[in-house]
Design an enzyme around this catalytic site. Structure first.
Site, PDB file in Angstrom:
ATOM      1  N   ASP A  35       0.836  -1.196   0.000  1.00  0.00           N
ATOM      2  CA  ASP A  35       0.000   0.000   0.000  1.00  0.00           C
ATOM      3  C   ASP A  35       0.872   1.248   0.000  1.00  0.00           C
ATOM      4  OD1 ASP A  35      -2.373   1.785   0.794  1.00  0.00           O
ATOM      5  OD2 ASP A  35      -3.269  -0.207   0.827  1.00  0.00           O
ATOM      6  N   PRO A  50       0.354   4.675  17.836  1.00  0.00           N
ATOM      7  CA  PRO A  50       0.299   3.820  19.027  1.00  0.00           C
ATOM      8  C   PRO A  50      -0.470   2.527  18.815  1.00  0.00           C
ATOM      9  CG  PRO A  50      -1.099   5.773  19.280  1.00  0.00           C
ATOM     10  CD  PRO A  50      -0.252   6.003  18.071  1.00  0.00           C
ATOM     11  N   ASP A  68      14.106   2.378  -0.409  1.00  0.00           N
ATOM     12  CA  ASP A  68      14.829   2.366   0.857  1.00  0.00           C
ATOM     13  C   ASP A  68      14.048   1.520   1.861  1.00  0.00           C
ATOM     14  OD1 ASP A  68      12.782   3.984   2.087  1.00  0.00           O
ATOM     15  OD2 ASP A  68      13.741   5.768   1.264  1.00  0.00           O
ATOM     16  N   HIS A 108      -3.541   5.890   3.636  1.00  0.00           N
ATOM     17  CA  HIS A 108      -4.301   4.741   3.153  1.00  0.00           C
ATOM     18  C   HIS A 108      -3.763   3.420   3.682  1.00  0.00           C
ATOM     19  CE1 HIS A 108      -5.913   1.824   0.177  1.00  0.00           C
ATOM     20  NE2 HIS A 108      -6.955   2.631   0.185  1.00  0.00           N
ATOM     21  N   ILE A 111      -9.354   1.973  18.078  1.00  0.00           N
ATOM     22  CA  ILE A 111     -10.232   0.991  17.453  1.00  0.00           C
ATOM     23  C   ILE A 111      -9.757  -0.424  17.746  1.00  0.00           C
ATOM     24  CG2 ILE A 111     -10.795   2.582  15.567  1.00  0.00           C
ATOM     25  CD1 ILE A 111      -8.868   0.668  13.859  1.00  0.00           C
ATOM     26  N   VAL A 160      -6.012 -15.019  -6.519  1.00  0.00           N
ATOM     27  CA  VAL A 160      -6.268 -13.956  -5.541  1.00  0.00           C
ATOM     28  C   VAL A 160      -7.698 -14.030  -5.027  1.00  0.00           C
ATOM     29  CG1 VAL A 160      -6.345 -11.447  -5.205  1.00  0.00           C
ATOM     30  CG2 VAL A 160      -4.548 -12.469  -6.617  1.00  0.00           C
ATOM     31  N   ASP A 196     -15.086 -13.374  -4.957  1.00  0.00           N
ATOM     32  CA  ASP A 196     -15.156 -14.521  -4.041  1.00  0.00           C
ATOM     33  C   ASP A 196     -16.135 -14.291  -2.895  1.00  0.00           C
ATOM     34  OD1 ASP A 196     -13.192 -16.493  -5.086  1.00  0.00           O
ATOM     35  OD2 ASP A 196     -11.833 -14.798  -4.871  1.00  0.00           O
ATOM     36  N   SER A 256     -11.245  -0.913  -0.551  1.00  0.00           N
ATOM     37  CA  SER A 256      -9.982  -0.934   0.198  1.00  0.00           C
ATOM     38  C   SER A 256     -10.213  -1.318   1.646  1.00  0.00           C
ATOM     39  CB  SER A 256      -9.329   0.446   0.175  1.00  0.00           C
ATOM     40  OG  SER A 256      -8.660   0.672  -1.019  1.00  0.00           O
TER      41      SER A 256
END
Length: 622
Positions: free
Chosen positions: A176, A184, A200, A209, A227, A320, A343, A367
């Site tokens: 992503d 945290p 890198d 995102h 959450i 996939v 699926d 997403s």
């Protein structure tokens, strides 16, 4: 340069909502106290050599065990039965509070005198709910009708958490925009990743995102803030393949897939994609898949306008797991792409998760649907890491909640809008934790239907239910042979949820030749119509119908004369718990017409009992 776009939220921009840490406390129960008790079962030899102190004195001393006690504290009338079951060899050890319990369990388990060792977990009455302040608003995980939503239009996450919260050994690679390493909710959960955009080692998220996706799948849970993630203990491998604008190249994504495979990721999530196919990307997908890594991807947010199905890659690749999105009323989100390659679906509308700079956000898009599936696979692989990607997909399909959406789209069985249904984490984990029952049926004497069809004359020949041998394929004169197998599956429970179906055929080695490789075609199993006869049954002309979607492909080399094929989800709906199950056998239409007889001759239900075809159905009862 060919590029692809990030999955975008509904509307012109990603909706961002900062969730206050000063929110009121969750309505769930307090955090469960950490256990400092270890359950240890000795081997019979160690037990015979001495009670627990004598057998494990060195380990007990090394861990400064405060107390040890047998699981069964006093003799009882059933003591002899308990001894035969091995309960007399089970002991509970109390360890100091400073002990690393995971390490202790591993050290005791590694000792040859120990059959197993495990942490003595703490139980809590009713369902365990996390203490994260925003969890009550996470309808996607536990929908109680909040915000005027449809009750239970969720993935049943608390039901799964009662069985497992995951293990740190399960690593979800998030391909992503990177991940906020300073958030945290991700502290201590990240493993080494890579930034393919800047080449890198710093895969820091500069858009938000990737952090959103990682949070849905595996945010720290039950930590009193923010959450809840689907897989509490799973770790995250950040692989940055999209830049700060949400765009990236296929080559970055392909490189990230190879990296994930080479660095032993357990699952890969790809909440991204483009509308163009790519050899490089597909090769990278195959590379990871062949190394036993389940791959999850978003279906895309084009909404397939005007009924036009637009494939979205990598979701459209067969290796996939393609995931569409739903809202909190179990309706397909209007932006969610659809198509035959889908699926299953998962929540993808107004989903709370993480944002960069220690913040939180609420976003919509496929997403957000895909990482729900990746998180559940993390729970599954925590319980049993040996499951292959195809087995995991079969589990997700078998346990998905079917017909929860509008009847016009969410049809019985697989459909192009909802796939096999909405993700159900509780049912999937329950299937894995529990055991599957197996039902085996041998084919009936009524099978053996044959058809001989000339290339230019449509249908010819007749059905023959007395033959002990069935041919499937073409002979040297290009005559086509196809057949039907019948099984009595009435012994299955009416409410059985099928996880795997396998068809086994024994070859007649004295008849014909088999061109199972080298361009001579493949033997296929079709599951389209259930029975012979009038109405919806298979008729004579159905043998010569255009090729249906294959439900299974047989292995090339038989074992002791037996060919074995795992059937696809399309065949599950044809398994009839109240009567007969029939499957159509045909040969793939890629014969090279070289004059060689390209057909498989196998035994039918009229053969001896030891050679008849067999249908093995593995199922569980919810």
């Amino acid at each position: 340069m060919r590029t692809l776009s990030l999955q975008r939220a509904a509307g012109a921009a990603l909706a961002v909502l900062v969730l206050s840490h000063a929110a009121s406390a969750a309505t769930g129960r307090p955090a469960v106290p950490e256990s400092h008790r270890l359950i240890v079962k000795l081997t019979p030899a160690a037990m015979a050599a001495g009670r627990e102190t004598g057998a494990l004195g060195d380990l007990l001393a090394a861990y400064a065990v405060k107390a040890s006690m047998p699981l069964l504290p006093a003799p009882a009338p059933a003591e002899a039965d308990a001894a035969r079951a091995g309960f007399d060899r089970v002991f509970v050890l109390a360890l100091p509070e400073s002990t690393d319990m995971e390490r202790a369990a591993a050290d005791f388990t590694a000792d040859p005198r120990v059959e197993y060792a495990e942490i003595d977990r703490t139980a809590v009455a009713a369902a365990l709910l996390p203490t994260d302040p925003s969890f009550p608003g996470q309808w996607n995980l536990d929908n109680k009708g909040q915000n005027w939503c449809k009750v239970d239009a969720d993935i049943d996450a608390p039901e799964a958490w009662q069985l497992t919260k995951g293990y740190s050994s399960a690593v979800i690679a998030v391909i992503d925009t990177g991940v906020d390493r300073e958030h945290p909710e991700l502290a201590g959960k990240l493993v080494a990743g890579y930034d393919f955009v800047n080449n890198d080692n710093d895969a820091m998220d500069d858009l938000g995102h990737g952090s959103l996706v990682a949070g849905i799948a595996a945010a720290a849970t039950n930590n009193g803030q923010g959450i809840a993630g689907v897989c509490w203990a799973c770790r995250v491998m950040p692989l940055k393949a999209l830049d700060g604008t949400g765009y990236g190249t296929y080559s970055w994504i392909a490189a990230a897939l190879v990296w994930a495979a080479d660095h032993r990721a357990s699952i890969v999530n790809m909440s991204l994609g483009g509308e163009e196919d790519s050899i490089t990307l597909h090769d990278a997908v195959r590379y990871a898949y062949e190394r036993n890594i389940p791959l999850v991807a978003a279906m895309g947010n084009g909404g397939s306008p005007a009924g036009t199905v637009i494939p979205h890659y990598p979701a459209a690749y067969p290796e996939v797991i393609a995931v569409g999105g739903t809202n909190c009323d179990d309706e397909r989100a209007p932006y969610s792409n659809y198509g035959k390659h889908i699926d299953l679906v998962a929540p993808g509308w107004d989903i709370p998760s993480l944002y960069v700079r220690n913040q939180y956000q609420v976003a919509s898009g496929t997403s957000t649907a895909a990482p729900h599936v990746a998180g559940v696979i993390g729970l599954i692989r925590s319980v049993n890491a040996a499951y292959s990607p195809s087995q995991i997909l079969a589990i997700l399909r078998a346990t998905a909640d079917d017909q929860v959406g509008p009847p016009s789209e969410d049809l019985p069985g697989p459909d192009q809008y909802f796939g096999n249904g909405r993700l159900n984490a509780g049912a999937a984990v329950r299937l894995v934790v529990g055991s599957l029952s197996a039902f085996t049926a041998t084919s009936l004497p009524e099978d053996g239907y044959l058809l001989e069809s000339a290339e230019d004359s449509g249908v010819a020949g007749a059905r023959d239910a007395t033959a002990a041998t069935i041919r499937a394929g073409d002979d040297a004169q290009n005559r086509q042979y196809r057949g039907i197998l019948s099984f009595d599956t009435s012994g299955l429970p009416d409410n059985a949820k099928i996880a795997f179906v396998t068809l086994k055929l024994k070859a007649r080695t004295t008849v014909g030749s088999i061109g199972m490789s080298g361009g001579h075609g493949r033997l296929l199993v079709d599951a389209k119509k259930g029975f012979f006869g009038s109405g919806s049954g298979l008729e004579l002309r159905d043998f010569d119908a255009p090729a249906l979607s294959a439900a299974a492909t047989f292995n090339i080399n038989p074992v002791a004369g037996w060919y074995s094929a795992p059937l696809g989800r399309a065949a599950f709906a044809q398994v009839n718990p109240t009567g007969r199950t029939q499957l159509r056998i045909r040969f793939a239409a890629d014969d090279d017409n070289d004059g060689v007889a390209d057909f498989l001759a196998f035994y039918s239900g009229n053969a001896g009992a030891a050679a008849r075809p067999a249908l093995v159905v593995q199922y569980y009862v919810p």
